[in-house]
Design an enzyme around this catalytic site. Structure first.
Site, PDB file in Angstrom:
ATOM      1  N   CYS A   1       0.819  -1.227   0.000  1.00  0.00           N
ATOM      2  CA  CYS A   1       0.000   0.000   0.000  1.00  0.00           C
ATOM      3  C   CYS A   1       0.848   1.270   0.000  1.00  0.00           C
ATOM      4  CB  CYS A   1      -0.935   0.008   1.198  1.00  0.00           C
ATOM      5  SG  CYS A   1      -2.119  -1.343   1.158  1.00  0.00           S
TER       6      CYS A   1
ATOM      7  N   HIS B   1      -3.109   7.462   2.813  1.00  0.00           N
ATOM      8  CA  HIS B   1      -3.533   6.209   2.182  1.00  0.00           C
ATOM      9  C   HIS B   1      -4.924   5.869   2.724  1.00  0.00           C
ATOM     10  CE1 HIS B   1      -3.972   2.147   0.998  1.00  0.00           C
ATOM     11  NE2 HIS B   1      -3.687   1.627   2.185  1.00  0.00           N
TER      12      HIS B   1
ATOM     13  N   ASN C   1     -10.068   0.196   0.068  1.00  0.00           N
ATOM     14  CA  ASN C   1      -8.604   0.286   0.080  1.00  0.00           C
ATOM     15  C   ASN C   1      -8.081  -0.180  -1.285  1.00  0.00           C
ATOM     16  OD1 ASN C   1      -5.875  -0.102   0.404  1.00  0.00           O
ATOM     17  ND2 ASN C   1      -6.032  -1.102   2.398  1.00  0.00           N
TER      18      ASN C   1
HETATM   19  O1  UT7 Z   1      -3.182  -0.809   4.182  1.00  0.00           O
HETATM   20  C1  UT7 Z   1      -3.370  -1.503   5.378  1.00  0.00           C
HETATM   21  C2  UT7 Z   1      -4.383  -2.598   5.108  1.00  0.00           C
HETATM   22  N1  UT7 Z   1      -5.052  -3.118   6.264  1.00  0.00           N
HETATM   23  C3  UT7 Z   1      -5.953  -2.444   6.999  1.00  0.00           C
HETATM   24  O2  UT7 Z   1      -6.209  -1.285   6.849  1.00  0.00           O
HETATM   25  C4  UT7 Z   1      -6.678  -3.208   8.065  1.00  0.00           C
HETATM   26  C5  UT7 Z   1      -6.558  -2.629   9.423  1.00  0.00           C
HETATM   27  N2  UT7 Z   1      -7.474  -3.267  10.311  1.00  0.00           N
HETATM   28  C6  UT7 Z   1      -8.791  -2.945  10.339  1.00  0.00           C
HETATM   29  O3  UT7 Z   1      -9.210  -2.052   9.639  1.00  0.00           O
HETATM   30  C7  UT7 Z   1      -9.693  -3.690  11.268  1.00  0.00           C
HETATM   31  O4  UT7 Z   1      -8.930  -4.516  12.122  1.00  0.00           O
HETATM   32  C8  UT7 Z   1     -10.743  -4.541  10.512  1.00  0.00           C
HETATM   33  C9  UT7 Z   1     -11.753  -3.626   9.832  1.00  0.00           C
HETATM   34  C10 UT7 Z   1     -10.099  -5.441   9.486  1.00  0.00           C
HETATM   35  C11 UT7 Z   1     -11.512  -5.424  11.495  1.00  0.00           C
HETATM   36  O5  UT7 Z   1     -12.105  -4.627  12.519  1.00  0.00           O
HETATM   37  P1  UT7 Z   1     -11.874  -5.004  14.056  1.00  0.00           P
HETATM   38  O6  UT7 Z   1     -12.674  -4.041  14.817  1.00  0.00           O
HETATM   39  O7  UT7 Z   1     -10.409  -5.047  14.312  1.00  0.00           O
HETATM   40  O8  UT7 Z   1     -12.535  -6.433  14.142  1.00  0.00           O
HETATM   41  P2  UT7 Z   1     -11.864  -7.836  14.555  1.00  0.00           P
HETATM   42  O9  UT7 Z   1     -10.985  -8.341  13.475  1.00  0.00           O
HETATM   43  O10 UT7 Z   1     -11.292  -7.733  15.916  1.00  0.00           O
HETATM   44  O11 UT7 Z   1     -13.156  -8.747  14.611  1.00  0.00           O
HETATM   45  C12 UT7 Z   1     -14.231  -8.497  15.537  1.00  0.00           C
HETATM   46  C13 UT7 Z   1     -15.346  -9.475  15.240  1.00  0.00           C
HETATM   47  C14 UT7 Z   1     -14.854 -10.915  15.126  1.00  0.00           C
HETATM   48  O12 UT7 Z   1     -15.856 -11.747  15.668  1.00  0.00           O
HETATM   49  P3  UT7 Z   1     -15.698 -12.362  17.132  1.00  0.00           P
HETATM   50  O13 UT7 Z   1     -14.427 -13.182  17.086  1.00  0.00           O
HETATM   51  O14 UT7 Z   1     -15.599 -11.194  18.060  1.00  0.00           O
HETATM   52  O15 UT7 Z   1     -16.945 -13.175  17.299  1.00  0.00           O
HETATM   53  C15 UT7 Z   1     -14.771 -11.153  13.644  1.00  0.00           C
HETATM   54  O16 UT7 Z   1     -14.927 -12.496  13.298  1.00  0.00           O
HETATM   55  O17 UT7 Z   1     -15.929  -9.167  13.964  1.00  0.00           O
HETATM   56  C16 UT7 Z   1     -15.941 -10.336  13.141  1.00  0.00           C
HETATM   57  N3  UT7 Z   1     -15.831  -9.953  11.746  1.00  0.00           N
HETATM   58  C17 UT7 Z   1     -16.886  -9.603  11.007  1.00  0.00           C
HETATM   59  N4  UT7 Z   1     -18.204  -9.526  11.278  1.00  0.00           N
HETATM   60  C18 UT7 Z   1     -19.020  -9.128  10.281  1.00  0.00           C
HETATM   61  C19 UT7 Z   1     -14.698  -9.849  10.999  1.00  0.00           C
HETATM   62  N5  UT7 Z   1     -15.005  -9.450   9.754  1.00  0.00           N
HETATM   63  C20 UT7 Z   1     -16.372  -9.289   9.732  1.00  0.00           C
HETATM   64  C21 UT7 Z   1     -17.275  -8.871   8.729  1.00  0.00           C
HETATM   65  N6  UT7 Z   1     -18.586  -8.812   9.058  1.00  0.00           N
HETATM   66  N7  UT7 Z   1     -16.889  -8.543   7.487  1.00  0.00           N
END
Ligand code: UT7
Length: 324
Positions: free
Chosen positions: A112, A251, A281
């Site tokens: 990225c 970004h 993204n």
């Molecule tokens: O250029 C850099 C590229 N990368 C990024 O920018 C990513 C940076 N990270 C993020 O933006 C965030 O970490 C995410 C948006 C990817 C995820 O958000 P989060 O608040 O960190 O969620 P999490 O991964 O901690 O997941 C929380 C819950 C989980 O369920 P449980 O284990 O609490 O039951 C996930 O399984 O949300 C669940 N989950 C979803 N639920 C609905 C993960 N993806 C989804 C989804 N829809 N698409």
């Protein structure tokens, strides 16, 4: 004297994929995606919209704005990690499409952060070869590198391209300075395998295919801290106050990362350009697409101080300052 952006251009695929469309592919909801990422929709390439084709259109638009003909281009640097071929480079395909016979061309892969790294390479090239003109392009078709069954990642990414034409000018503007970093020890927080090896000795049994994999929370934490430090270091080094920044183009990864970064930096939110809601993204394409939109909307005036920053796989990250 400095490396000046003469023109900008961008190109987005026609097809829009909304959060509601994603609800039909994986267990997710518009509400979850919007509140966690700020993304409403993203563009997905169809036939004829490979990375080199999007990049070619973006480059043509940038050259038209710059009033530069293709014969004047001496170098094409393309930031990408999703070209349809590993070799030749995406840059060579764009050179062929443009008919840029006087240019040499190569790719940069810094995930990225690719556009920022390519811009820095272009700036350094022009400081030595001062009478040349170059294209720097960021282009991605991450839809072809996404596991559409993985709800953790498939909601995040989109396709698109952006380009700039650069020239070194005897004017008090252009790229002021850059502050770029990499930390390969953290590779396993955000990565994508290559195709399976045809050498059994080098085959990786756990290769899940050419898909982006990520520890989202860890990436989030590092991204905010790393960009904040890179920006603050750069401003101190250049003796520039945060209040002097006229526009910041980060970004476009995630609205929560951006909001946190903006609040830690203490920069006025109105000075921050955000379009992640429309495109998701787009990796190396996100900064040049946003730059082109900001430019065409008249958000940049001659003499304005522009701050750009990025974070991505590698990890790679950094910030650059440009006098418009
Ligand atoms: O250029 C850099 C590229 N990368 C990024 O920018 C990513 C940076 N990270 C993020 O933006 C965030 O970490 C995410 C948006 C990817 C995820 O958000 P989060 O608040 O960190 O969620 P999490 O991964 O901690 O997941 C929380 C819950 C989980 O369920 P449980 O284990 O609490 O039951 C996930 O399984 O949300 C669940 N989950 C979803 N639920 C609905 C993960 N993806 C989804 C989804 N829809 N698409």
């Amino acid at each position: 004297m400095g490396t000046v952006i003469l023109g900008t251009g961008s190109c987005l695929p026609e097809k829009r994929l909304s959060n509601h469309d994603l609800e039909k592919l994986v267990e997710t909801s518009d509400e979850w995606i919007l509140s966690r990422t700020g993304i409403s929709t993203r563009r997905i390439s169809g036939k004829g919209e490979e990375a080199f084709q999007l990049g070619t259109t973006a480059a043509r638009k940038a050259m038209a704005m710059a009033n530069v003909s293709v014969d004047e281009i001496d170098l094409i640097i393309v930031a990408t990690m999703s070209s349809h071929m590993t070799m030749p480079s995406c840059a060579c395909f764009i050179q062929k499409e443009l008919g840029a016979d006087n240019a040499f061309a190569y790719d940069v892969n810094a995930a990225c952060s690719g556009f920022l790294f390519a811009l820095d390479s272009g700036d350094k090239f022009l400081r030595v070869e001062q009478n040349k003109k170059i294209l720097v392009i960021g282009t991605e078709t991450l839809s072809s590198r996404t596991d559409w069954k993985d709800r953790n990642t498939c909601i995040l990414f989109g396709d698109g391209a952006g380009a700039v034409v650069l020239e070194y000018k005897e004017e008090e503007r252009g790229v002021v300075a850059s502050n770029l970093f990499s930390d390969g020890t953290l590779w396993n927080l955000l990565y994508m395998h290559a195709a399976s090896s045809s050498n059994p000795e080098l085959e990786q049994p756990d290769n899940p295919g050419v898909h982006i994999l990520m520890e989202g929370r860890e990436v989030f934490k590092y991204a905010v801290k790393a960009m904040e430090a890179a920006i603050n270091d750069l401003l101190i080094r250049e003796n520039i106050e945060m209040d002097s920044i006229d526009l910041m183009i980060p970004h476009q990864a995630n609205i929560r990362i951006l909001k946190k970064l903006v609040s830690r930096l203490g920069i006025n939110q109105e000075k921050v350009f955000i379009n992640v809601q429309k495109y998701g993204n787009t990796s190396a394409a996100s900064i040049p697409i946003a730059l082109d939109e900001a430019n065409r909307e008249g958000r940049l005036k001659r003499g304005d101080l522009l701050l750009v920053c990025s974070f991505g796989g590698g990890f790679t990250w950094g910030a650059s300052l440009l006098r418009w």
